[in-house]
Scaffold this motif. Structure first.
Motif, PDB file in Angstrom:
ATOM      1  N   PRO A  91       0.809  -1.228   0.000  1.00  0.00           N
ATOM      2  CA  PRO A  91       0.000   0.000   0.000  1.00  0.00           C
ATOM      3  C   PRO A  91       0.841   1.277   0.000  1.00  0.00           C
ATOM      4  CG  PRO A  91      -0.855  -1.582   1.587  1.00  0.00           C
ATOM      5  CD  PRO A  91       0.456  -2.134   1.107  1.00  0.00           C
ATOM      6  N   LEU A  95       0.686   4.360  -2.553  1.00  0.00           N
ATOM      7  CA  LEU A  95       0.530   5.729  -2.061  1.00  0.00           C
ATOM      8  C   LEU A  95       1.609   6.656  -2.622  1.00  0.00           C
ATOM      9  CD1 LEU A  95      -0.418   7.992  -0.162  1.00  0.00           C
ATOM     10  CD2 LEU A  95       0.874   6.883   1.670  1.00  0.00           C
ATOM     11  N   GLY A 138      -9.457  -2.779   1.343  1.00  0.00           N
ATOM     12  CA  GLY A 138      -9.427  -1.706   2.330  1.00  0.00           C
ATOM     13  C   GLY A 138      -8.082  -0.998   2.374  1.00  0.00           C
ATOM     14  N   TRP A 139      -6.976  -1.792   2.401  1.00  0.00           N
ATOM     15  CA  TRP A 139      -5.650  -1.180   2.453  1.00  0.00           C
ATOM     16  C   TRP A 139      -5.331  -0.401   1.177  1.00  0.00           C
ATOM     17  CZ3 TRP A 139      -2.553  -0.337   6.418  1.00  0.00           C
ATOM     18  CH2 TRP A 139      -2.725  -1.090   7.580  1.00  0.00           C
ATOM     19  N   THR A 140      -5.701  -0.981   0.020  1.00  0.00           N
ATOM     20  CA  THR A 140      -5.438  -0.296  -1.248  1.00  0.00           C
ATOM     21  C   THR A 140      -6.267   0.969  -1.377  1.00  0.00           C
ATOM     22  OG1 THR A 140      -4.993  -2.446  -2.277  1.00  0.00           O
ATOM     23  CG2 THR A 140      -5.341  -0.581  -3.746  1.00  0.00           C
ATOM     24  N   GLY A 141      -7.552   0.879  -0.987  1.00  0.00           N
ATOM     25  CA  GLY A 141      -8.402   2.065  -1.026  1.00  0.00           C
ATOM     26  C   GLY A 141      -7.896   3.161  -0.104  1.00  0.00           C
ATOM     27  N   ALA A 142      -7.408   2.752   1.074  1.00  0.00           N
ATOM     28  CA  ALA A 142      -6.862   3.746   1.994  1.00  0.00           C
ATOM     29  C   ALA A 142      -5.629   4.415   1.397  1.00  0.00           C
ATOM     30  CB  ALA A 142      -6.507   3.080   3.324  1.00  0.00           C
ATOM     31  N   ALA A 143      -4.780   3.638   0.710  1.00  0.00           N
ATOM     32  CA  ALA A 143      -3.591   4.218   0.084  1.00  0.00           C
ATOM     33  C   ALA A 143      -3.970   5.226  -0.993  1.00  0.00           C
ATOM     34  CB  ALA A 143      -2.726   3.109  -0.508  1.00  0.00           C
ATOM     35  N   LEU A 145      -6.823   6.877  -1.196  1.00  0.00           N
ATOM     36  CA  LEU A 145      -7.467   8.024  -0.559  1.00  0.00           C
ATOM     37  C   LEU A 145      -6.426   8.982   0.023  1.00  0.00           C
ATOM     38  CD1 LEU A 145      -9.974   9.505   0.429  1.00  0.00           C
ATOM     39  CD2 LEU A 145      -9.963   8.023   2.458  1.00  0.00           C
ATOM     40  N   VAL A 146      -5.435   8.455   0.730  1.00  0.00           N
ATOM     41  CA  VAL A 146      -4.400   9.309   1.313  1.00  0.00           C
ATOM     42  C   VAL A 146      -3.608  10.012   0.213  1.00  0.00           C
ATOM     43  CG1 VAL A 146      -2.281   9.323   2.688  1.00  0.00           C
ATOM     44  CG2 VAL A 146      -4.229   7.952   3.421  1.00  0.00           C
ATOM     45  N   GLU A 148      -4.700  10.857  -2.712  1.00  0.00           N
ATOM     46  CA  GLU A 148      -5.537  11.915  -3.265  1.00  0.00           C
ATOM     47  C   GLU A 148      -5.601  13.117  -2.328  1.00  0.00           C
ATOM     48  OE1 GLU A 148      -6.860  12.466  -6.031  1.00  0.00           O
ATOM     49  OE2 GLU A 148      -6.664  10.569  -7.058  1.00  0.00           O
TER      50      GLU A 148
END
Length: 375
Positions: A91, A95, A138-143, A145-146, A148
């Motif tokens: 992730p 990011l 979840g981990w990929t989406g969080a990466a 999102l951060v 962005e």
């Protein structure tokens, strides 16, 4: 070159890499074996360290960084090793990739990483009710999102800096325009006065030597005053942010203008109404330049005229200059001007918060009136 955010700094990436490295090395004897019975060994540690150290490649080649890191993590998952710090570089690679590459490429890399990890988990036989896929998602989406959020913050900071830069440029242009007006007004007034005074001295030299000496003295005084004015303008051109950008001229300096105009043959009278209360520097300077330009125009186009200067401070500030058209017998003394004086006068008055009116006076002559409601 744009400024780097905190995440883009070298120390932050190095600290993240060291944190993961310590986590991988320290977990060798504390993380239990995975469902496939594979315990942490030298291969797992090597894959974890490779994935972590690959993050440092982002300044050299972000594509190589994300490829090496994600493949190392996927291989770690495919071999059936248990979860732990070795999963973090994936992730983080997504990011950091998103901070240096366009959004479209970020989304493509995130999707590829999600498919890669899901496929590695399926091949390893460690698939339990889609829980692994949900975790990777979840981990990929969080990466993403951060990445962005950091991108938006960086873009806003860049837009703010660009806005400040444009405002500074606009301020500089306005200051330079004001200095150009000052230069025009000072030089035009001085040269016109000197020209007229020289003509007077030339005529009087044949008839009255004493009067010629007086006219020469007036030329000398006009030249001295104008040189001082030009010196102040030149200093303003070299001024720093802590020094004034325009010469300090105001209503108190109008008397000196009147004396110079009288030396040029004008018959000037000054009427003052209201208390001599201080006015703002912009309005004071604009009023001074208005009188200066109006007297210069009277000297040029209406030589020998009777001029009345009015300064009314009873309600706001009203400054007027009116001539009677000049002596017809001295029409040959008229001096051609640049034609920009009234335009510059209007720009200066409006910029200082006032209004300007000018036009023919009754029964003859010309009148200029500047008004400031809140000087």
């Amino acid at each position: 070159m744009r400024e780097r955010s905190w995440w883009e700094s070298v120390p932050a990436a190095v600290l993240a890499t060291l944190f993961i490295t310590v986590g991988v090395l320290g977990s060798a004897d504390h993380i239990p074996a995975g469902e496939g019975g594979r315990e942490i060994d030298s291969v797992a540690i090597t894959l974890g360290l490779t994935a972590a150290w690959a993050l440092l490649l982002r300044w050299v080649q972000p594509y190589l960084m994300v490829a090496v890191s994600c493949l190392a993590v996927a291989t770690y998952a495919y071999l059936g090793y248990p979860g732990g710090p070795a999963y973090l570089p994936g992730p983080l690679a997504v990011l950091t990739f998103g901070l240096v590459r366009p959004r479209r490429e970020l989304y493509a890399v995130a999707a590829a990483y999600l498919l890669l990890m899901s496929g590695a988990t399926v091949l390893a036989g460690d698939w339990d009710d889609y829980s692994a896929f949900i975790g990777f998602l979840g981990w990929t989406g969080a990466a993403v999102l951060v990445a962005e959020l950091l991108r938006v913050r960086r873009e806003r900071a860049a837009a703010h800096r660009e806005t400040q830069r444009r405002q500074q440029q606009q301020t500089l242009v306005e200051q330079q325009l004001g200095l150009a007006r000052d230069l025009h007004d000072s030089v035009a007034h001085a040269l016109t006065a000197i020209n007229v005074q020289a003509s007077i001295a030339e005529r009087m030299a044949r008839r009255d030597p004493d009067a010629a000496v007086t006219a020469a003295a007036a030329i000398r005084e006009t030249s001295r005053s104008s040189l001082l004015d030009l010196t102040e303008i030149v200093k303003s051109l070299r001024a720093t942010d802590d020094t004034p950008t325009t010469p300090d001229r105001g209503l108190g300096d109008i008397d000196a203008l009147v004396e110079q105009a009288r030396g040029g043959g004008l018959r000037v009278e000054v009427d003052r109404l209201g208390a001599r209360t201080p006015v703002g520097p912009e309005a004071g300077t604009a009023a001074y330049r208005l009188v200066q330009e109006a007297l210069t125009n009277a000297t040029r186009y209406a030589p020998g005229s009777r001029v009345r200067v009015g300064i009314d401070q009873r309600e706001g500030l009203v400054v007027s200059v009116r001539d009677d058209g000049g002596d017809p017998q001295r029409a040959d003394e008229k001096v051609q001007g640049s034609g920009h004086g009234l335009l510059g006068m209007r720009e200066r008055v409006v910029a200082s918060g006032g209004t300007l009116h000018h036009g023919p006076a009754q029964p003859q002559g010309f009148e200029v009136v500047g008004r400031w409601t809140s000087p």
